[in-house]
Design a protein around this motif. Structure first.
Motif, PDB file in Angstrom:
ATOM      1  N   ILE A  61      40.418  -2.660  35.097  1.00  0.00           N
ATOM      2  CA  ILE A  61      40.670  -4.064  35.379  1.00  0.00           C
ATOM      3  C   ILE A  61      39.362  -4.749  35.753  1.00  0.00           C
ATOM      4  CG2 ILE A  61      42.014  -5.706  36.750  1.00  0.00           C
ATOM      5  CD1 ILE A  61      43.763  -3.824  35.114  1.00  0.00           C
ATOM      6  N   ALA A  62      39.125  -5.948  35.168  1.00  0.00           N
ATOM      7  CA  ALA A  62      37.965  -6.764  35.518  1.00  0.00           C
ATOM      8  C   ALA A  62      38.403  -7.876  36.457  1.00  0.00           C
ATOM      9  CB  ALA A  62      37.330  -7.351  34.257  1.00  0.00           C
ATOM     10  N   LEU A  63      37.602  -8.112  37.503  1.00  0.00           N
ATOM     11  CA  LEU A  63      37.904  -9.132  38.499  1.00  0.00           C
ATOM     12  C   LEU A  63      36.720 -10.091  38.612  1.00  0.00           C
ATOM     13  CD1 LEU A  63      38.829  -6.101  39.635  1.00  0.00           C
ATOM     14  CD2 LEU A  63      39.820  -7.468  41.458  1.00  0.00           C
ATOM     15  N   GLY A  64      36.992 -11.386  38.778  1.00  0.00           N
ATOM     16  CA  GLY A  64      35.926 -12.358  38.964  1.00  0.00           C
ATOM     17  C   GLY A  64      36.384 -13.515  39.820  1.00  0.00           C
ATOM     18  N   SER A  65      35.428 -14.131  40.532  1.00  0.00           N
ATOM     19  CA  SER A  65      35.738 -15.297  41.355  1.00  0.00           C
ATOM     20  C   SER A  65      34.505 -16.174  41.466  1.00  0.00           C
ATOM     21  CB  SER A  65      36.194 -14.879  42.753  1.00  0.00           C
ATOM     22  OG  SER A  65      36.385 -16.016  43.582  1.00  0.00           O
TER      23      SER A  65
ATOM     24  N   LYS B 127      35.882 -12.557  49.562  1.00  0.00           N
ATOM     25  CA  LYS B 127      37.205 -12.403  50.162  1.00  0.00           C
ATOM     26  C   LYS B 127      38.299 -12.494  49.094  1.00  0.00           C
ATOM     27  CE  LYS B 127      37.980 -14.115  54.231  1.00  0.00           C
ATOM     28  NZ  LYS B 127      38.252 -15.070  55.351  1.00  0.00           N
ATOM     29  N   ASN B 128      38.105 -13.374  48.103  1.00  0.00           N
ATOM     30  CA  ASN B 128      39.068 -13.464  47.006  1.00  0.00           C
ATOM     31  C   ASN B 128      39.185 -12.139  46.265  1.00  0.00           C
ATOM     32  OD1 ASN B 128      39.432 -16.175  47.590  1.00  0.00           O
ATOM     33  ND2 ASN B 128      38.002 -16.888  46.017  1.00  0.00           N
ATOM     34  N   LEU B 129      38.037 -11.511  46.009  1.00  0.00           N
ATOM     35  CA  LEU B 129      38.055 -10.213  45.326  1.00  0.00           C
ATOM     36  C   LEU B 129      38.784  -9.164  46.165  1.00  0.00           C
ATOM     37  CD1 LEU B 129      34.416  -9.947  43.868  1.00  0.00           C
ATOM     38  CD2 LEU B 129      36.512 -10.563  42.649  1.00  0.00           C
ATOM     39  N   GLN B 130      38.494  -9.150  47.479  1.00  0.00           N
ATOM     40  CA  GLN B 130      39.138  -8.156  48.345  1.00  0.00           C
ATOM     41  C   GLN B 130      40.639  -8.381  48.414  1.00  0.00           C
ATOM     42  OE1 GLN B 130      37.492  -5.377  50.174  1.00  0.00           O
ATOM     43  NE2 GLN B 130      39.664  -4.913  49.838  1.00  0.00           N
TER      44      GLN B 130
ATOM     45  N   PHE C  83      29.419 -16.541  39.674  1.00  0.00           N
ATOM     46  CA  PHE C  83      30.580 -15.673  39.861  1.00  0.00           C
ATOM     47  C   PHE C  83      30.210 -14.443  40.677  1.00  0.00           C
ATOM     48  CE2 PHE C  83      32.704 -17.983  36.522  1.00  0.00           C
ATOM     49  CZ  PHE C  83      34.053 -17.720  36.699  1.00  0.00           C
ATOM     50  N   LEU C  84      31.189 -13.884  41.329  1.00  0.00           N
ATOM     51  CA  LEU C  84      31.131 -12.499  41.775  1.00  0.00           C
ATOM     52  C   LEU C  84      32.092 -11.721  40.885  1.00  0.00           C
ATOM     53  CD1 LEU C  84      31.080 -12.576  45.698  1.00  0.00           C
ATOM     54  CD2 LEU C  84      29.167 -12.403  44.088  1.00  0.00           C
ATOM     55  N   ASN C  85      31.602 -10.609  40.310  1.00  0.00           N
ATOM     56  CA  ASN C  85      32.395  -9.811  39.373  1.00  0.00           C
ATOM     57  C   ASN C  85      32.387  -8.352  39.773  1.00  0.00           C
ATOM     58  OD1 ASN C  85      31.075 -12.102  37.358  1.00  0.00           O
ATOM     59  ND2 ASN C  85      33.200 -11.613  36.876  1.00  0.00           N
ATOM     60  N   CYS C  86      33.470  -7.675  39.463  1.00  0.00           N
ATOM     61  CA  CYS C  86      33.540  -6.226  39.630  1.00  0.00           C
ATOM     62  C   CYS C  86      34.605  -5.684  38.693  1.00  0.00           C
ATOM     63  CB  CYS C  86      33.861  -5.840  41.078  1.00  0.00           C
ATOM     64  SG  CYS C  86      35.528  -6.273  41.608  1.00  0.00           S
ATOM     65  N   CYS C  87      34.726  -4.364  38.634  1.00  0.00           N
ATOM     66  CA  CYS C  87      35.780  -3.704  37.858  1.00  0.00           C
ATOM     67  C   CYS C  87      36.364  -2.577  38.705  1.00  0.00           C
ATOM     68  CB  CYS C  87      35.242  -3.127  36.549  1.00  0.00           C
ATOM     69  SG  CYS C  87      34.821  -4.362  35.296  1.00  0.00           S
ATOM     70  N   LEU C  88      37.583  -2.182  38.384  1.00  0.00           N
ATOM     71  CA  LEU C  88      38.190  -1.062  39.092  1.00  0.00           C
ATOM     72  C   LEU C  88      39.015  -0.199  38.139  1.00  0.00           C
ATOM     73  CD1 LEU C  88      41.457  -1.774  39.528  1.00  0.00           C
ATOM     74  CD2 LEU C  88      40.544  -3.266  41.305  1.00  0.00           C
TER      75      LEU C  88
ATOM     76  N   ALA D   4      36.440 -23.462  37.137  1.00  0.00           N
ATOM     77  CA  ALA D   4      36.258 -22.608  38.307  1.00  0.00           C
ATOM     78  C   ALA D   4      37.600 -22.024  38.700  1.00  0.00           C
ATOM     79  CB  ALA D   4      35.663 -23.416  39.457  1.00  0.00           C
ATOM     80  N   ARG D   5      37.569 -20.774  39.163  1.00  0.00           N
ATOM     81  CA  ARG D   5      38.830 -20.139  39.552  1.00  0.00           C
ATOM     82  C   ARG D   5      38.628 -19.270  40.788  1.00  0.00           C
ATOM     83  NH1 ARG D   5      37.757 -17.473  34.561  1.00  0.00           N
ATOM     84  NH2 ARG D   5      37.743 -19.620  33.782  1.00  0.00           N
ATOM     85  N   THR D   6      39.620 -19.289  41.663  1.00  0.00           N
ATOM     86  CA  THR D   6      39.539 -18.447  42.854  1.00  0.00           C
ATOM     87  C   THR D   6      39.538 -16.981  42.471  1.00  0.00           C
ATOM     88  OG1 THR D   6      41.943 -18.592  43.041  1.00  0.00           O
ATOM     89  CG2 THR D   6      40.652 -20.097  44.399  1.00  0.00           C
ATOM     90  N   ILE D   7      40.294 -16.634  41.441  1.00  0.00           N
ATOM     91  CA  ILE D   7      40.354 -15.238  40.996  1.00  0.00           C
ATOM     92  C   ILE D   7      40.722 -15.180  39.528  1.00  0.00           C
ATOM     93  CG2 ILE D   7      42.791 -14.817  41.520  1.00  0.00           C
ATOM     94  CD1 ILE D   7      39.863 -12.418  42.311  1.00  0.00           C
ATOM     95  N   ASP D   8      40.112 -14.251  38.838  1.00  0.00           N
ATOM     96  CA  ASP D   8      40.391 -14.021  37.419  1.00  0.00           C
ATOM     97  C   ASP D   8      40.573 -12.520  37.246  1.00  0.00           C
ATOM     98  OD1 ASP D   8      40.723 -14.534  34.725  1.00  0.00           O
ATOM     99  OD2 ASP D   8      38.581 -14.405  34.278  1.00  0.00           O
ATOM    100  N   LEU D   9      41.723 -12.109  36.751  1.00  0.00           N
ATOM    101  CA  LEU D   9      42.049 -10.684  36.615  1.00  0.00           C
ATOM    102  C   LEU D   9      42.411 -10.387  35.162  1.00  0.00           C
ATOM    103  CD1 LEU D   9      44.350 -10.407  39.759  1.00  0.00           C
ATOM    104  CD2 LEU D   9      41.916  -9.844  39.617  1.00  0.00           C
ATOM    105  N   ASP D  10      41.713  -9.424  34.564  1.00  0.00           N
ATOM    106  CA  ASP D  10      41.945  -9.090  33.154  1.00  0.00           C
ATOM    107  C   ASP D  10      42.068  -7.586  32.964  1.00  0.00           C
ATOM    108  OD1 ASP D  10      41.754 -11.695  31.801  1.00  0.00           O
ATOM    109  OD2 ASP D  10      39.672 -11.672  32.493  1.00  0.00           O
ATOM    110  N   ILE D  11      42.978  -7.189  32.083  1.00  0.00           N
ATOM    111  CA  ILE D  11      43.051  -5.788  31.656  1.00  0.00           C
ATOM    112  C   ILE D  11      41.988  -5.569  30.591  1.00  0.00           C
ATOM    113  CG2 ILE D  11      44.475  -3.991  30.619  1.00  0.00           C
ATOM    114  CD1 ILE D  11      46.946  -5.525  31.570  1.00  0.00           C
ATOM    115  N   VAL D  12      41.057  -4.662  30.856  1.00  0.00           N
ATOM    116  CA  VAL D  12      40.004  -4.344  29.877  1.00  0.00           C
ATOM    117  C   VAL D  12      40.473  -3.205  28.975  1.00  0.00           C
ATOM    118  CG1 VAL D  12      37.607  -3.643  29.565  1.00  0.00           C
ATOM    119  CG2 VAL D  12      38.245  -5.085  31.512  1.00  0.00           C
TER     120      VAL D  12
END
Length: 380
Positions: free
Chosen positions: A9-13, A20-23, A59-64, A98-106
């Protein structure tokens, strides 16, 4: 038991308190969707694709890496619900916003999905460094099922020249909050149909434990016992005692350096509990002597968990799993087993015992119930 699917999953804010949005998103994914295995570093990246007249924050981005029993479409719907709950507002504009959170299935393992609402692998991921760089942290050797290339290769070949900066704060993984380090050996016990095997299996999978499952299905006397209890009770209990002693002795003596602890779906003391119910007095006295001769040499669990289920719920569970020889078990027999366990547990001063009432909990199908049970098992 069905195995979970591994998702990336990719996450961005880029709006509000981005970290905090990512957490919050990570926490919600853990609570609603599944077990989080790994989280990448968090990277600051420039906002790409936005209207040049609009000033957009970085953006702040991460994946999990996520394991879930949900199907891909169900995961997508849960992610969209989490986005909405965290304040994301989607419009019909054809521009980036702009978005508080963006969640995508990679990725969803090697699945290739192309529907109106879901495309997996994500069609733009190979062009986006803000996806590939954090993904490379946790899945460098995973292959793109269409391109047949590892993530590390896709990153090397990516034309995106954006400069990403890792930040020095790590997201907390809520899946790691249970303190399992205080136990080396946990026994999960319960009545027939209480769910002990399901719970032990899920805990072993989620927390890297060596799993010991009772081999009751191999016992040829079990179906015969349910047909003629008086005739086969002693034979059944003796065979169970021998099998349990041999199995637990062997499994507990075999060290596994790659596992953090041991979890079993039974403790050998169940032999004494069941035999007291099924045997006559003379047979039980003999059986008890033999039991204690064997039991004194066995390792005892650091934590003994007893799953209590109401008789009504036990019968529903038994019917649901559909073993022919169990379908005519009397309520009275189940109630005697419950009483036998509870009487035994009250007298065990040397045991660390936790009795958990799961009569109204479905920890197999309902993740919230499963997390509640984990809190009861590993909490203070």
């Amino acid at each position: 038991m069905v195995k979970p699917t591994t998702y990336h999953i990719a996450l961005g804010s880029n709006k509000g308190d981005k970290f905090k949005n990512l957490q919050h998103a990570v926490d919600a994914i853990h609570e609603r969707i599944g077990n989080i295995k790994l989280i990448s570093k968090v990277y600051k990246s420039p906002a790409l694709g936005f209207d040049t007249e609009v000033s957009a924050e970085d953006f702040l981005n991460c994946c999990l890496v996520l394991e879930s029993y949900l199907e891909p479409q169900e995961v997508l719907e849960a992610l969209l619900d989490i986005e909405t709950a965290l304040g994301r507002i989607r419009t019909n504009k054809n521009t980036y916003e702009a978005r508080t959170i963006d969640l995508d299935i990679v990725f969803a393992e090697a699945k290739i999905i192309n529907t109106k609402t879901l495309k997996v692998p994500h069609p733009e991921m190979s062009k986006r460094k803000f996806v590939l760089l954090p993904l490379n942290d946790i899945a460098s050797k995973v292959k793109h099922p269409k391109f047949d290339k590892k993530v590390s290769v896709l990153l090397e070949e990516c034309d995106d020249d954006s400069v990403l900066e890792p930040i020095k704060i790590w997201l907390k993984n809520p899946s790691k909050q249970c303190d399992v380090s205080k136990y080396n050996y946990i026994a999960i016990e319960g009545n027939i149909g209480a769910g002990k095997t399901s719970l032990a299996t899920k805990i072993a999978h989620d927390f890297n434990a060596k799993l010991i499952l009772e081999r009751f299905a191999d016992n040829p006397f079990l179906p015969k016992f349910y047909e003629d209890a008086n005739r086969y009770a002693f034979t059944l209990e003796m065979s169970f005692l021998a099998d349990r002693y041999q199995q637990i002795s062997e499994d507990l003596s075999q060290l596994d350096l790659f596992k953090d602890f041991i979890v079993s779906d039974y403790d050998i003391f169940k032999s004494l509990i069941f035999s007291k119910i099924t045997l006559n007095e003379d047979e039980f006295n003999l059986y008890r002597k033999l039991f204690y001769l064997m039991y004194k040499d066995l390792r005892k669990p650091d934590l003994y968990v007893y799953l209590y289920q109401s008789t009504t719920q036990l019968q529903e569970n038994i019917k649901k799993r559909g073993r022919d020889y169990e379908q005519n078990i009397d309520d009275d027999y189940l109630e005697k087993i419950n009483a036998g366990y509870l009487e035994f547990l009250k007298t065990q001063k040397d045991f660390n015992v936790k009795i958990i009432d799961v009569s109204d909990r479905d920890f197999v199908e309902n993740r919230a119930d499963y997390l509640w049970v984990l809190g009861e098992v590993f909490g203070e």
